[in-house]
Design a protein around this motif. Structure first.
Motif, mmCIF file in Angstrom:
data_model
loop_
_atom_site.group_PDB
_atom_site.id
_atom_site.type_symbol
_atom_site.label_atom_id
_atom_site.label_comp_id
_atom_site.label_asym_id
_atom_site.label_seq_id
_atom_site.Cartn_x
_atom_site.Cartn_y
_atom_site.Cartn_z
ATOM 1 N N ASP A 19 0.831 -1.209 0.000
ATOM 2 C CA ASP A 19 0.000 0.000 0.000
ATOM 3 C C ASP A 19 0.864 1.256 0.000
ATOM 4 O OD1 ASP A 19 -2.355 -1.442 -0.023
ATOM 5 O OD2 ASP A 19 -2.674 -1.286 2.148
ATOM 6 N N ARG A 20 1.909 1.278 0.837
ATOM 7 C CA ARG A 20 2.806 2.441 0.887
ATOM 8 C C ARG A 20 3.543 2.612 -0.437
ATOM 9 N NH1 ARG A 20 3.834 0.174 5.858
ATOM 10 N NH2 ARG A 20 5.892 -0.539 5.198
ATOM 11 N N LEU A 21 3.996 1.508 -1.021
ATOM 12 C CA LEU A 21 4.681 1.585 -2.312
ATOM 13 C C LEU A 21 3.754 2.126 -3.391
ATOM 14 C CD1 LEU A 21 7.065 1.032 -4.194
ATOM 15 C CD2 LEU A 21 6.256 -1.327 -4.368
ATOM 16 N N ASN A 22 2.523 1.628 -3.439
ATOM 17 C CA ASN A 22 1.572 2.109 -4.441
ATOM 18 C C ASN A 22 1.307 3.602 -4.285
ATOM 19 O OD1 ASN A 22 1.247 -0.340 -5.783
ATOM 20 N ND2 ASN A 22 -0.381 -1.002 -4.405
ATOM 21 N N GLU A 23 1.195 4.066 -3.066
ATOM 22 C CA GLU A 23 0.993 5.503 -2.831
ATOM 23 C C GLU A 23 2.208 6.297 -3.299
ATOM 24 O OE1 GLU A 23 -0.567 9.142 -1.869
ATOM 25 O OE2 GLU A 23 -1.582 7.225 -2.130
#
Length: 67
Positions: A19-23
């Motif tokens: 999730d953090r990477l996608n953001e």
């Protein structure tokens, strides 16, 4: 074999990191960059479990991609 709590925590950590990477990818795109995630290696534990490890390739939209 790890207990189910440890396995669940491991899966939760991967999900949260994804999730953090996608953001971060979305923010880089909004800032004018192109982002490609490339598999750098595959990690094996010796008992049949494996996972891909990645590195980002980031380029400014003004930069041409080399062949």
């Amino acid at each position: 074999m790890p207990n189910s709590d440890a396995k669940e925590r491991a899966v939760d950590r991967v999900a949260e990191a994804s999730d953090r990477l996608n953001e971060a990818v979305r923010r880089a795109i909004e800032a004018g960059y192109s982002v490609e995630l490339v598999r750098a290696s595959r990690h094996h534990d010796g008992s049949g479990n494996w996972g891909d490890q990645i590195v980002p390739t980031v380029r400014d939209k003004g930069t041409e991609k080399s062949a």
